[in-house]
Design an enzyme around this catalytic site. Structure first.
Site, PDB file in Angstrom:
ATOM      1  N   GLY A 270       0.818  -1.193   0.000  1.00  0.00           N
ATOM      2  CA  GLY A 270       0.000   0.000   0.000  1.00  0.00           C
ATOM      3  C   GLY A 270       0.854   1.245   0.000  1.00  0.00           C
ATOM      4  O   GLY A 270       0.619   2.188  -0.745  1.00  0.00           O
ATOM      5  N   ALA A 271       1.863   1.236   0.856  1.00  0.00           N
ATOM      6  CA  ALA A 271       2.766   2.383   0.967  1.00  0.00           C
ATOM      7  C   ALA A 271       3.968   1.963   1.788  1.00  0.00           C
ATOM      8  O   ALA A 271       3.967   0.912   2.426  1.00  0.00           O
ATOM      9  CB  ALA A 271       2.066   3.578   1.601  1.00  0.00           C
ATOM     10  N   MET A 272       5.002   2.821   1.789  1.00  0.00           N
ATOM     11  CA  MET A 272       6.238   2.512   2.496  1.00  0.00           C
ATOM     12  C   MET A 272       6.754   3.753   3.191  1.00  0.00           C
ATOM     13  O   MET A 272       6.845   4.829   2.599  1.00  0.00           O
ATOM     14  CB  MET A 272       7.285   1.971   1.504  1.00  0.00           C
ATOM     15  CG  MET A 272       8.610   1.617   2.137  1.00  0.00           C
ATOM     16  SD  MET A 272       8.445   0.304   3.371  1.00  0.00           S
ATOM     17  CE  MET A 272       9.768   0.755   4.483  1.00  0.00           C
ATOM     18  N   GLU A 273       7.120   3.593   4.470  1.00  0.00           N
ATOM     19  CA  GLU A 273       7.413   4.724   5.359  1.00  0.00           C
ATOM     20  C   GLU A 273       8.852   5.208   5.309  1.00  0.00           C
ATOM     21  O   GLU A 273       9.339   5.808   6.276  1.00  0.00           O
ATOM     22  CB  GLU A 273       7.073   4.339   6.802  1.00  0.00           C
ATOM     23  CG  GLU A 273       8.021   3.309   7.444  1.00  0.00           C
ATOM     24  CD  GLU A 273       7.593   1.878   7.285  1.00  0.00           C
ATOM     25  OE1 GLU A 273       8.084   1.026   8.048  1.00  0.00           O
ATOM     26  OE2 GLU A 273       6.762   1.595   6.403  1.00  0.00           O
ATOM     27  N   ASN A 274       9.570   5.001   4.219  1.00  0.00           N
ATOM     28  CA  ASN A 274      10.971   5.434   4.133  1.00  0.00           C
ATOM     29  C   ASN A 274      11.154   6.811   4.770  1.00  0.00           C
ATOM     30  O   ASN A 274      10.386   7.728   4.524  1.00  0.00           O
ATOM     31  CB  ASN A 274      11.412   5.517   2.675  1.00  0.00           C
ATOM     32  CG  ASN A 274      10.960   4.333   1.866  1.00  0.00           C
ATOM     33  OD1 ASN A 274      11.343   3.211   2.118  1.00  0.00           O
ATOM     34  ND2 ASN A 274      10.096   4.583   0.896  1.00  0.00           N
ATOM     35  N   GLU A 307       1.574   5.776   7.537  1.00  0.00           N
ATOM     36  CA  GLU A 307       2.969   5.931   7.113  1.00  0.00           C
ATOM     37  C   GLU A 307       3.649   7.091   7.828  1.00  0.00           C
ATOM     38  O   GLU A 307       4.831   7.019   8.168  1.00  0.00           O
ATOM     39  CB  GLU A 307       3.054   6.103   5.599  1.00  0.00           C
ATOM     40  CG  GLU A 307       2.407   4.982   4.795  1.00  0.00           C
ATOM     41  CD  GLU A 307       2.891   3.590   5.182  1.00  0.00           C
ATOM     42  OE1 GLU A 307       4.050   3.435   5.608  1.00  0.00           O
ATOM     43  OE2 GLU A 307       2.087   2.643   5.070  1.00  0.00           O
ATOM     44  N   HIS A 310       4.701   6.155  11.334  1.00  0.00           N
ATOM     45  CA  HIS A 310       5.913   5.324  11.355  1.00  0.00           C
ATOM     46  C   HIS A 310       7.176   6.152  11.603  1.00  0.00           C
ATOM     47  O   HIS A 310       8.210   5.594  11.976  1.00  0.00           O
ATOM     48  CB  HIS A 310       6.076   4.586  10.028  1.00  0.00           C
ATOM     49  CG  HIS A 310       5.521   3.204  10.024  1.00  0.00           C
ATOM     50  ND1 HIS A 310       5.769   2.288  11.017  1.00  0.00           N
ATOM     51  CD2 HIS A 310       4.738   2.566   9.111  1.00  0.00           C
ATOM     52  CE1 HIS A 310       5.177   1.140  10.724  1.00  0.00           C
ATOM     53  NE2 HIS A 310       4.532   1.280   9.583  1.00  0.00           N
ATOM     54  N   GLU A 329       4.665  -2.458  13.141  1.00  0.00           N
ATOM     55  CA  GLU A 329       3.413  -2.491  12.381  1.00  0.00           C
ATOM     56  C   GLU A 329       2.178  -2.584  13.275  1.00  0.00           C
ATOM     57  O   GLU A 329       1.192  -1.893  13.065  1.00  0.00           O
ATOM     58  CB  GLU A 329       3.439  -3.630  11.359  1.00  0.00           C
ATOM     59  CG  GLU A 329       4.484  -3.452  10.274  1.00  0.00           C
ATOM     60  CD  GLU A 329       4.301  -2.176   9.458  1.00  0.00           C
ATOM     61  OE1 GLU A 329       3.239  -1.535   9.553  1.00  0.00           O
ATOM     62  OE2 GLU A 329       5.234  -1.819   8.708  1.00  0.00           O
TER      63      GLU A 329
END
Length: 880
Positions: A270-274, A307, A310, A329
């Site tokens: 869905g998305a990535m919290e970089n 995100e 995070h 998570e």
């Protein structure tokens, strides 16, 4: 592709890394099939590593997959071949000194990277996905979350890629002598490699700013293709809401000068919290009233919040190893759920979350891939991005919140962030902070992290009228799961209330408390309440205070009473679900035994009273009118008789629609008013109820009622109403009405990526006969791409996961179809293949020939040839 050898990684084998990387300097020269990556790593021996006295320095082990090594040097000198060894998935380098600088040059091919892990090229845009183990597809590195480093990233690219992004703050931007663009980013915070991000493309930007609680101004940017630039406003508003909420509720302030979001069409997640550069699946960030439904607006708000949250629960404090995945998570899902509840209807949000848990996570707990919130082992970590880790993990955090209270939980989270800022830690560290901040002992509670399965609470009661004493006896148990035959008692917070004959909550103590949290810690316990003048009716597990099944012998009359009177909105809904389940269970039994089907009149009366209750939140009414899904009915069955479930549910929907036609029509007309679209809670609630009524009305198949759907479709001023009407037409109208609607919808929206995905999903989830054949045709449609995860999820995933009726057709062709697609996908994108195969992994629960056909389809996957490690783990465990 990673090899499929069943290498199992065990939590008990964890060892601290032998070496740490203090700084990482990366230099990328981007080319579609010939990207050069240069890394410069400042490495030192880890003082915490296990070392025997006099032991020589261990080799430096680096992870690497699908890389072409060009050169290797230490402290400026080339490393001869005799000092390193290429491994199947990495390098082993002989080390002479405890501190040194390692430089690596390697080549990668982003264009052919269909796994969408590491650095890949998507629609002319370079993008990364490094969680969990994607960074090893970029360069050789100790790709584990407990190796944290400060990253500086330089990107050199042709000028056709004017936007070059990475983590942190931009410190340089210039044109090189050969006319290329060079940009350097510096991240001041140490992070593991899984949080690294890079994006390069021709993108446009929406900008805004946010002033933090301390007065700092943060630049906010959302990047997307030019055609989508007008669809970013909602995500930007959601981001600002999330930033303010996290300051107010958790005291967490953002820490960089800039926060960036990028929308990408091809994305596994869905998305990535970089850190500082969140990469989103386009479907989870882009929205406008014309193109997105209410559900999409709410989903975007939730995911943007998730995100962003995070940044602290996952980035500033991260996981020591992947077994601790729920540390970030589960905690963050709890945080985003509370955020969404504060922004919208708290009761409806809770119902939605619990429905997902009961339908899908409980099934996971009862299936071949069952595992604890903190798993003991895995073959492929990508397979453990599961509902157990995320959703059940969030419920575990919620239970801590329930046990400690809001203030106690905040004290615990403050201590957790203060104590572990900049560290890679464990679930145990999280629990310890909660204990130490509140002076409590959560030793037994830790079993929620180590024991798999869904606990069952058997509740009985007794009333002593002479003494005014009421007793609740609770017995807990937990079914066996793979590798765990016997379970120790859990620590379960059981929220209860007692209702009197007038429907009001009874006081439970002299202070007038009307709800208590009983702490169930033993195999059997009795809880007593005194001072009662009548036998009460218990309202059990209020707010779903623990992820358990509760069994109590409610009668139909008692459930009706709770449905009408319970002050706890969740339990009010749940009483209706229990009532419907009892009715549907009877219909299934009658069908199997050849009796005429008849819906219990009490259920009809209950739904009528809900429909006519103007005091209830319309969103709650819509939820209460919804029958349990076929998937939920299957999950709650000891043995799944798919045919009986389908027949019973279709009959019940039809009977309710006929019996309540007048009330449904009145409600629909009352709410079918022309007013400007707003994705606000009150308006969303009204549209939800209106479209629930429309769906029921169309079940009748009556021409004048289907005409309502057609008129709504043709005149809708927003995607919510348009999609709801089209769904009803696709499911209940004949081809003469449904096909032109589908064609006109596609003709209008074919250039909009997200709407096309919705259009595909509407067709793949249709319960009408012939859907499998329609799905095969959709796969030949120009809109479908097997290499696009969103299209795969919409068509193949929609059919297998959300079309119980047609996927479970008696000839087993649905299972064969899924097996075929999983085999094909495994060669392109193993992560997606492993997730798609789930519907046929629970073959043991299905009765008769259906279970056998499901097993044969699963067996065909295993026998198809060399499988990826992702898919091999799921299939091999499911066939045992």
């Amino acid at each position: 592709m990673k090899d499929a050898q069943p290498r199992t990684v065990y939590l008990k084998d964890y060892r601290a890394p032998d070496y740490l990387v203090d700084s990482t300097r990366l230099h990328f020269e981007l080319q579609p099939q010939d990207t050069l990556v240069k890394s410069r790593l400042q490495i030192r021996r880890n003082p915490a590593a296990e070392t025997a006295p006099g032991e020589a320095l261990p080799p430096l082990l680096l992870d690497g997959v699908d890389l072409e090594l060009l050169s290797l040097s230490i402290d400026g000198e080339l490393v001869p071949a005799s000092r390193y060894r290429e491994l199947p998935e990495g390098l082993s380098i002989h080390v002479k000194n405890p501190e040194f600088v390692l430089e690596i040059h390697n080549r990668i091919n982003p264009k052919d990277n269909t796994s969408l892990e590491g650095l890949y090229l998507s629609n002319g845009m370079y993008c990364t996905q490094c969680e969990a183990e994607g960074f090893r597809k970029i360069t050789y590195y100790p790709d584990r979350p407990d190796v944290m480093s400060r990253f500086t990233t330089t990107i050199v690219a042709p000028r056709q890629y004017p936007v070059l992004l990475s983590n942190g703050n931009q410190i340089e931007r210039r044109t090189t002598e050969d006319g290329r663009l060079l940009v350097t980013w510096e991240d001041p915070f140490a992070k593991p490699a899984y949080l690294f991000a890079l994006v390069a493309g021709e993108l446009q930007t929406v900008e805004d700013s946010f002033t933090t609680v301390s007065g700092r101004e943060v630049k906010l940017q959302i990047f997307t293709e030019a055609k989508n630039i007008r669809k970013c406003d909602h995500a930007m508003r959601s981001l600002k809401k999330a930033m303010r909420w996290d300051e107010e509720v958790y005291g967490r302030e953002y820490d960089l000068d800039i926060f960036m979001v990028v929308a990408v069409d091809h994305f596994n997640m869905g998305a990535m919290e970089n850190k500082g550069l969140n990469i989103f699946n386009s479907a989870c960030v882009l929205a406008s009233p014309e193109t997105a439904t209410d559900a999409t607006f709410q989903r975007i708000e939730s995911i943007v919040g998730h995100e962003y949250f995070h940044n602290w629960s996952g980035n500033r404090v991260t996981c020591r190893d992947w077994f601790q995945l729920s540390l970030k998570e589960g905690f963050t899902v709890f945080r985003d759920a509370e955020f969404s509840a504060d922004m919208n209807s708290r009761a409806v949000k809770r119902i939605e979350d619990v429905s997902l848990l009961r339908t899908a996570q409980f099934a996971e707990d009862g299936g071949p891939m069952a595992h604890p919130v903190r798993p003991d082992s895995y073959m492929e970590i990508s397979n453990f991005y599961t509902l157990t880790v995320y959703e059940k993990g969030a419920e575990v955090v919620r239970m801590i919140h329930t046990l400690l209270g809001t203030e106690g939980f905040r004290k615990g989270s403050d201590l957790y962030f203060q104590r572990h800022d900049g560290c890679a830690v464990t679930c145990e560290d999280f629990i310890a902070a909660m204990e130490d901040a509140n002076g409590v002992d959560l030793t037994q509670f830790r079993r929620w992290y180590s024991q798999a399965g869904t606990p069952v609470l058997e509740v009985s009661d007794a009333f002593d009228a002479a003494h005014g004493t009421y007793a609740l006896t609770v017995r807990q148990s937990c079914p066996a799961t793979p590798g765990q035959d016997k379970k120790l008692p859990f620590h379960i917070p059981l929220a209860v209330g007692l209702l009197g004959a007038d429907g009001r909550d009874l006081p439970l103590d002299p202070q007038g408390t009307t709800q208590k949290v009983l702490q169930v810690t033993e195999t059997e316990q009795t809880f007593s309440f005194t001072g009662l003048k009548e036998k009460p009716l218990p309202s059990l597990l209020r707010g779903f205070s623990a992820p358990v099944r509760v069994r109590y012998g409610y009668s139909t009359e008692q459930l009706l009473f709770l449905m009408r009177n319970d002050s706890d909105e969740f339990n009010r809904w749940d009483a209706g679900q229990r009532l419907a389940f009892m009715a549907l269970e009877q219909l299934q039994k009658d069908y199997r035994e050849g009796r005429d089907l008849q819906l219990q009149p009490q259920l009809v009366d209950a739904y009528r009273s809900v429909l006519q209750n103007r005091e209830l939140d319309p969103a709650l009414v819509a939820e209460m009118l919804a029958l349990p899904s076929a998937q939920t009915l299957a999950e709650q069955s000891e043995r799944i008789d798919a045919e009986a479930i389908i027949v019973a549910r279709e009959f019940a929907r039809g009977a309710l629609a006929e019996a309540l036609k007048g009330e449904l029509l009145d409600c629909y007309r009352r709410l079918d008013c022309d007013k400007p679209y707003r994705p606000e809670a009150a308006d969303i609630a009204e549209r939800s109820l209106k479209n629930t009524c429309l769906a029921y009305l169309c079940v009748t198949g009556e021409a004048e009622l289907l005409a309502l759907a057609q008129a709504q479709f043709e005149n809708a001023a927003n995607m919510t109403d348009s999609a709801a009407a089209l769904t009803s037409l696709v499911n209940h109208a004949d081809d003469d009405m449904a096909k032109p609607a589908l064609e006109s919808f596609y003709e209008r929206w074919q250039q909009d990526t997200q709407v096309v995905e919705l259009w595909l999903g509407l067709q793949s989830t249709s319960a009408r006969r012939g859907t499998l054949e329609a799905v095969r045709e959709l796969m030949q449609h120009p809109a479908f791409e097997l290499t696009n995860p969103n299209r795969v999820r919409a068509v193949i995933g929609g059919f297998a996961n959300r079309n119980f009726t047609q996927f479970h057709r008696a000839d087993g062709r649905g299972f064969e179809f899924l097996a075929e697609q999983v085999i094909a996908l495994d060669k392109l994108n193993p992560q997606i293949a492993a997730r798609l195969v789930t519907p046929i992994t629970r073959w043991k629960k299905y009765t008769g020939e259906l279970g056998k056909k499901m097993h044969r389809a699963l067996q065909s996957v295993m026998e198809s040839g060399k499988l990826s490690r992702d898919l091999y783990e799921v299939v091999s465990k499911s066939l045992v």
